[in-house]
Design an enzyme around this catalytic site. Structure first.
Site, short mmCIF file in Angstrom:
data_model
loop_
_atom_site.label_atom_id
_atom_site.label_comp_id
_atom_site.label_asym_id
_atom_site.label_seq_id
_atom_site.Cartn_x
_atom_site.Cartn_y
_atom_site.Cartn_z
N TRP A 1 21.64 79.94 49.41
CA TRP A 1 21.21 79.45 50.73
C TRP A 1 21.29 80.56 51.76
O TRP A 1 20.42 80.68 52.62
CB TRP A 1 22.03 78.24 51.14
N LYS B 1 25.07 65.90 52.46
CA LYS B 1 26.22 66.24 51.61
C LYS B 1 27.50 65.57 52.11
O LYS B 1 28.09 64.78 51.41
CB LYS B 1 26.38 67.75 51.52
N ASP C 1 25.84 77.99 58.72
CA ASP C 1 25.30 76.88 57.94
C ASP C 1 26.50 76.14 57.35
O ASP C 1 27.20 76.65 56.48
CB ASP C 1 24.41 77.45 56.82
C1 LIG Z 1 21.74 71.83 50.63
C2 LIG Z 1 21.90 73.03 51.46
C3 LIG Z 1 20.85 73.52 52.26
C4 LIG Z 1 19.48 72.92 52.26
O1 LIG Z 1 19.48 71.78 53.06
P1 LIG Z 1 18.11 71.00 53.38
O2 LIG Z 1 18.57 69.98 54.35
O3 LIG Z 1 17.62 70.43 52.08
O4 LIG Z 1 17.14 71.97 53.94
C5 LIG Z 1 21.11 74.63 53.04
N1 LIG Z 1 22.31 75.23 53.04
C6 LIG Z 1 23.32 74.79 52.28
C7 LIG Z 1 24.64 75.49 52.32
C8 LIG Z 1 23.15 73.68 51.47
O5 LIG Z 1 24.16 73.23 50.70
#
Ligand SMILES: *Cc1c(COP(=O)(O)O)cnc(C)c1O
Length: 362
Positions: free
Chosen positions: A103, A197, A173
C-alpha cells in the site's frame, strides 16, 4: 442461522455482532420514520444526527480535541493516495514517503504523478518484512510532509513508535490499525483509513486533517479533490455513503461501550500475544514472516513447514468455521487478521487449530 464463522478476512472484515443486530432491527423502520436508513435523505435531521454523532465520537475516542476536521468521504483509502499530494504537494516542495509495503508503494506511485517524491527509507529489498530505520536527518529540506503506512496489512508489519518529524507534518495511512490502541493520534497532521478493516463496512473513508494544515492546501483544485469542499460542508457537499456512515457510527458506539481505545487495546493485546507466543514457542514449526521488532498487532503472518501443510491449515480452519486465513499471494502462508471486532474467542480458536497442527505434524 446456526452460527457465525470466525472471519479473519483482511478487509472487508468482521463486524461486531451487536452492531449487525442493531442494523437488522432498524433496517425496515429507522427510528420511527417508516423508512429504512437506506431510503432517507442525507439532509434529514436523522442522518445529520448520525453524521454529527459519528464525527464527535471519533474525535473523542481518538483524543483529537477541536483542532481537526473529520471527513467521511467515498473513494477508499486508495483515492487519498492521489488526493493528498494534489492538496499538499506544492511546487518546489518534496513529498517524503517511507516505503513499507504494497500500500505504501501504491501511495508513492500516485504522488510521483503529482510532484517531487523522495523515498526516505524502504524495506523492499527484504519483501517488506520489517519497518526500516530512519531519522529526521533523512528528510529533505523542502519536505511538504512525511507519509507513513502505520500498519502493513499484507506484510504483517507495523510501526512500533512514530517517527519524530519535527516541524514537518506527519501524514499516515491508518487503514488497518486505526482505533486499535490508545495512542497520541495528535501526532498526525493528516490521517486516513478505509473503514472496512477496523471501523465498519466498505464505502466510507475517514480522513482527519489538522485545521491549520488544511488552511494551507493548494488553490484551484477540482472540487471533489479539495478537502476543503468536504470540510466546509461537514461531509455533506454531495451525497455521502449514508449506510456506511450509519454503521460506522454504530461501531464507534460499540468501541465506546467497550472501554474506548484502552478497552479495545487490552483485548487486541491479548489476541496478538496469544498467537505470537505460540509462534515463538514453536519456532521449529512456525516461521513468522515479519521481523520481531516490526510485528503487527492486526495482521499476523507466518509460514508452516510446507505449502501442503499451509493448504491443509486453511482448509481445516474453514471446515471448523475459521475463514480467511490464507496469506496474500505476494507472501504466501497464513495471515490471521485480528481487527477490533474479532473476539478473543476467535483468536483462541486459531490457537487451538495451531496447537492441533503442532501435535499432528510437528
Ligand atoms: C486495505 C488498505 C488500503 C486500500 O483501501 P481501499 O479503501 O480499498 O482503497 C490502503 N491502505 C492500507 C494500509 C490498507 O490496508
Amino acid at each position: 442461522m446456526k452460527y457465525r464463522v470466525f472471519n479473519f478476512n483482511p478487509g472487508p472484515s468482521t463486524l461486531p455482532l451487536e452492531v449487525l443486530k442493531t442494523v437488522q432491527r432498524e433496517l425496515l423502520d429507522f427510528q420511527g420514520t417508516g423508512m429504512s436508513i437506506l431510503e432517507i435523505s442525507h439532509r434529514s435531521t436523522q442522518f445529520e444526527d448520525i453524521n454529527n454523532t459519528a464525527n464527535s465520537l471519533l474525535k473523542d475516542l481518538m483524543g483529537l480535541g477541536n483542532g481537526y476536521h473529520i471527513l467521511f468521504i467515498g473513494g477508499g483509502a486508495s483515492s487519498q493516495f492521489s488526493n493528498i499530494p494534489q492538496n499538499f504537494l506544492k511546487q518546489g516542495m518534496t513529498a517524503n514517503y517511507i516505503d513499507t509495503g504494497t500500500w505504501a508503494s501504491k501511495a508513492i506511485k500516485e504522488a510521483e504523478k503529482i510532484g517531487n517524491v523522495f523515498v526516505v527509507a524502504s524495506s523492499k529489498g527484504k519483501n517488506y518484512n520489517y519497518i526500516p530505520d530512519f531519522t529526521s536527518k533523512d528528510f529533505t529540506k523542502d519536505a511538504a510532509y512525511v507519509h507513513i503506512t502505520s500498519n502493513n496489512t499484507i506484510k504483517g508489519t507495523q510501526f512500533q513508535c512514530l517517527p519524530d518529524t519535527g516541524s514537518i507534518p506527519l501524514f499516515a495511512d491508518l487503514s488497518s490499525d486505526i482505533c486499535s490502541k490508545n495512542m497520541n493520534y495528535k501526532q498526525y497532521s493528516l490521517f486516513y483509513a478505509g473503514a472496512q478493516k477496523n471501523l465498519g463496512p466498505s464505502g466510507v473513508t475517514v480522513v482527519g486533517i489538522r485545521k491549520e494544515v488544511l488552511e494551507n492546501n493548494k488553490d484551484n483544485l477540482p472540487t471533489m479533490v479539495d478537502y476543503n469542499t468536504h470540510a466546509k460542508k461537514n461531509s455533506l457537499f454531495n451525497t455521502p455513503p449514508v449506510f456506511a456512515i450509519y454503521i460506522l457510527k454504530l461501531v464507534l458506539e460499540w468501541i465506546k461501550n467497550n472501554g474506548g481505545l484502552s478497552g479495545i487495546e487490552k483485548v487486541n493485546r491479548q489476541k496478538k500475544d496469544l498467537i505470537y507466543n505460540l509462534l515463538d514457542s514453536h519456532s521449529d514449526f512456525f516461521k513468522p514472516t515479519a521481523e520481531k521488532n516490526s510485528r503487527s498487532w492486526m495482521n499476523i503472518t507466518f509460514r508452516l513447514p510446507s505449502e501442503e501443510l499451509e493448504m491443509k491449515f486453511i482448509s481445516e480452519g474453514a471446515a471448523n468455521g475459521l475463514i480467511g486465513l490464507k496469506g496474500h499471494r505476494s507472501i504466501g502462508g497464513i495471515r490471521v487478521s485480528l481487527y477490533n471486532a474479532m473476539t478473543l474467542e476467535g483468536a483462541e480458536a486459531v490457537s487451538e487449530l495451531m496447537n492441533s497442527f503442532i501435535k499432528k505434524y510437528g
